[in-house]
Motif scaffolding. Structure first.
Motif, PDB file in Angstrom:
ATOM      1  N   MET A   3       0.895  -1.162  -0.036  1.00 20.91           N
ATOM      2  CA  MET A   3       0.178  -0.039  -0.074  1.00 20.91           C
ATOM      3  C   MET A   3       1.028   1.102  -0.004  1.00 20.91           C
ATOM      4  O   MET A   3       1.993   1.298   0.524  1.00 20.91           O
ATOM      5  N   HIS A   4       0.320   2.197  -0.689  1.00 22.22           N
ATOM      6  CA  HIS A   4       0.925   3.602  -0.709  1.00 22.22           C
ATOM      7  C   HIS A   4       0.461   4.470   0.568  1.00 22.22           C
ATOM      8  O   HIS A   4      -0.735   4.183   0.975  1.00 22.22           O
ATOM      9  N   VAL A   5       1.361   5.160   1.129  1.00 27.74           N
ATOM     10  CA  VAL A   5       1.076   6.066   2.208  1.00 27.74           C
ATOM     11  C   VAL A   5       0.990   7.423   1.697  1.00 27.74           C
ATOM     12  O   VAL A   5       2.140   7.983   1.282  1.00 27.74           O
ATOM     13  N   SER A   6       0.069   8.271   1.827  1.00 26.07           N
ATOM     14  CA  SER A   6       0.203   9.595   1.681  1.00 26.07           C
ATOM     15  C   SER A   6       0.062  10.347   3.043  1.00 26.07           C
ATOM     16  O   SER A   6      -0.516  10.299   3.754  1.00 26.07           O
ATOM     17  N   CYS A   7       1.325  10.984   3.109  1.00 26.04           N
ATOM     18  CA  CYS A   7       1.863  11.612   4.406  1.00 26.04           C
ATOM     19  C   CYS A   7       2.706  12.887   4.262  1.00 26.04           C
ATOM     20  O   CYS A   7       2.980  12.901   3.136  1.00 26.04           O
ATOM     21  N   SER A   8       3.113  13.310   5.377  1.00 25.70           N
ATOM     22  CA  SER A   8       4.089  14.320   5.099  1.00 25.70           C
ATOM     23  C   SER A   8       5.446  14.350   4.468  1.00 25.70           C
ATOM     24  O   SER A   8       5.879  13.003   4.839  1.00 25.70           O
ATOM     25  N   LYS A   9       5.771  14.809   3.662  1.00 22.99           N
ATOM     26  CA  LYS A   9       7.254  14.603   2.755  1.00 22.99           C
ATOM     27  C   LYS A   9       8.315  14.818   3.777  1.00 22.99           C
ATOM     28  O   LYS A   9       9.389  14.175   3.503  1.00 22.99           O
ATOM     29  N   VAL A  10       8.056  15.217   4.667  1.00 22.21           N
ATOM     30  CA  VAL A  10       9.318  15.306   5.862  1.00 22.21           C
ATOM     31  C   VAL A  10       9.877  13.767   6.210  1.00 22.21           C
ATOM     32  O   VAL A  10      10.954  13.764   6.302  1.00 22.21           O
ATOM     33  N   LEU A  11       8.845  12.858   6.347  1.00 21.58           N
ATOM     34  CA  LEU A  11       9.174  11.512   6.661  1.00 21.58           C
ATOM     35  C   LEU A  11      10.296  10.826   5.330  1.00 21.58           C
ATOM     36  O   LEU A  11      11.078  10.308   5.917  1.00 21.58           O
ATOM     37  N   SER A  12      10.040  11.253   4.163  1.00 21.06           N
ATOM     38  CA  SER A  12      10.982  10.989   3.186  1.00 21.06           C
ATOM     39  C   SER A  12      12.064  11.650   2.826  1.00 21.06           C
ATOM     40  O   SER A  12      12.973  11.484   2.067  1.00 21.06           O
ATOM     41  N   GLN A  13      11.954  13.111   3.369  1.00 15.64           N
ATOM     42  CA  GLN A  13      13.173  14.029   3.006  1.00 15.64           C
ATOM     43  C   GLN A  13      14.126  14.168   3.858  1.00 15.64           C
ATOM     44  O   GLN A  13      15.227  14.363   3.714  1.00 15.64           O
ATOM     45  N   ARG A  14      13.746  14.043   5.232  1.00 13.28           N
ATOM     46  CA  ARG A  14      14.683  14.429   6.420  1.00 13.28           C
ATOM     47  C   ARG A  14      15.262  13.224   7.088  1.00 13.28           C
ATOM     48  O   ARG A  14      16.089  13.467   8.058  1.00 13.28           O
ATOM     49  N   TYR A  15      14.730  12.251   6.799  1.00 11.68           N
ATOM     50  CA  TYR A  15      15.416  11.009   7.406  1.00 11.68           C
ATOM     51  C   TYR A  15      15.912   9.820   6.305  1.00 11.68           C
ATOM     52  O   TYR A  15      15.536   9.906   5.371  1.00 11.68           O
ATOM     53  N   PRO A  16      16.758   9.097   6.835  1.00  8.93           N
ATOM     54  CA  PRO A  16      17.689   8.117   6.079  1.00  8.93           C
ATOM     55  C   PRO A  16      16.473   6.807   5.512  1.00  8.93           C
ATOM     56  O   PRO A  16      15.254   6.661   6.333  1.00  8.93           O
ATOM     57  N   VAL A  17      16.616   6.471   4.625  1.00  2.00           N
ATOM     58  CA  VAL A  17      15.875   5.456   3.848  1.00  2.00           C
ATOM     59  C   VAL A  17      15.750   4.281   4.887  1.00  2.00           C
ATOM     60  O   VAL A  17      16.962   3.799   5.478  1.00  2.00           O
ATOM     61  N   PHE A  28      -3.859   7.455   4.153  1.00  4.92           N
ATOM     62  CA  PHE A  28      -3.768   8.676   4.232  1.00  4.92           C
ATOM     63  C   PHE A  28      -3.641   9.067   5.716  1.00  4.92           C
ATOM     64  O   PHE A  28      -4.236   8.872   6.637  1.00  4.92           O
ATOM     65  N   SER A  29      -2.610  10.263   5.873  1.00  2.00           N
ATOM     66  CA  SER A  29      -2.239  10.570   7.170  1.00  2.00           C
ATOM     67  C   SER A  29      -1.846  12.310   6.959  1.00  2.00           C
ATOM     68  O   SER A  29      -1.191  12.418   5.698  1.00  2.00           O
ATOM     69  N   HIS A  30      -2.763  12.999   7.458  1.00  3.21           N
ATOM     70  CA  HIS A  30      -2.397  14.579   7.175  1.00  3.21           C
ATOM     71  C   HIS A  30      -1.157  15.046   7.358  1.00  3.21           C
ATOM     72  O   HIS A  30      -0.302  14.609   8.178  1.00  3.21           O
ATOM     73  N   ARG A  31      -0.629  15.925   6.418  1.00  6.24           N
ATOM     74  CA  ARG A  31       0.819  16.472   6.372  1.00  6.24           C
ATOM     75  C   ARG A  31       0.975  17.209   7.563  1.00  6.24           C
ATOM     76  O   ARG A  31       2.267  17.077   8.078  1.00  6.24           O
ATOM     77  N   THR A  32       0.217  17.697   8.378  1.00  5.42           N
ATOM     78  CA  THR A  32       0.758  18.513   9.478  1.00  5.42           C
ATOM     79  C   THR A  32       0.436  17.634  10.753  1.00  5.42           C
ATOM     80  O   THR A  32       0.858  18.280  11.900  1.00  5.42           O
ATOM     81  N   TRP A  33      -0.081  16.223  10.866  1.00  8.28           N
ATOM     82  CA  TRP A  33      -0.177  15.676  11.967  1.00  8.28           C
ATOM     83  C   TRP A  33       1.295  15.297  12.521  1.00  8.28           C
ATOM     84  O   TRP A  33       2.040  14.907  11.782  1.00  8.28           O
ATOM     85  N   ALA A  34       1.320  15.006  13.983  1.00 13.12           N
ATOM     86  CA  ALA A  34       2.257  14.529  14.499  1.00 13.12           C
ATOM     87  C   ALA A  34       2.771  13.302  14.114  1.00 13.12           C
ATOM     88  O   ALA A  34       1.881  12.319  13.581  1.00 13.12           O
TER      89      ALA A  34
END
Length: 88
Positions: free
Chosen positions: A42-56, A77-83
């Motif tokens: 499944m794909h997950v739609s969430c904050s891009k921070v998770l894929s941009q600021r942390y190692p794979v 789906f997880s809103h981009r502003t959620w903790a």
């Protein structure tokens, strides 16, 4: 209320898909194994921070719900502003 309208806490991880055709960006987020009905494909739609600021390979705990667009393939789906919580 159906299951698709309920939010759940799930563990996801960043990864690089074998095939990027039709996907945006190189690094994506998916559920880890063993969290049915949420599967690793499944794909997950969430904050891009998770894929941009942390190692794979970093794992996160997020709040998400199962959804789809007009009968398309289900995704999370997880809103981009959620903790979120960084686990590893």
């Amino acid at each position: 209320m159906s299951n698709s309208e309920k939010y759940s806490e799930i563990i996801v991880e960043s990864y690089i898909p074998d095939k990027l055709s039709g996907l945006h960006g190189k690094i994506h987020i998916k559920p880890i194994a063993g969290q049915e009905p949420f599967t690793e494909d499944m794909h997950v739609s969430c904050s891009k921070v998770l894929s941009q600021r942390y190692p794979v390979g970093t794992k996160f705990k997020i709040k998400a719900k199962l959804t789809s667009k007009e009968g398309g393939k289900p995704y999370l789906f997880s809103h981009r502003t959620w903790a979120y919580e960084v686990l590893i």
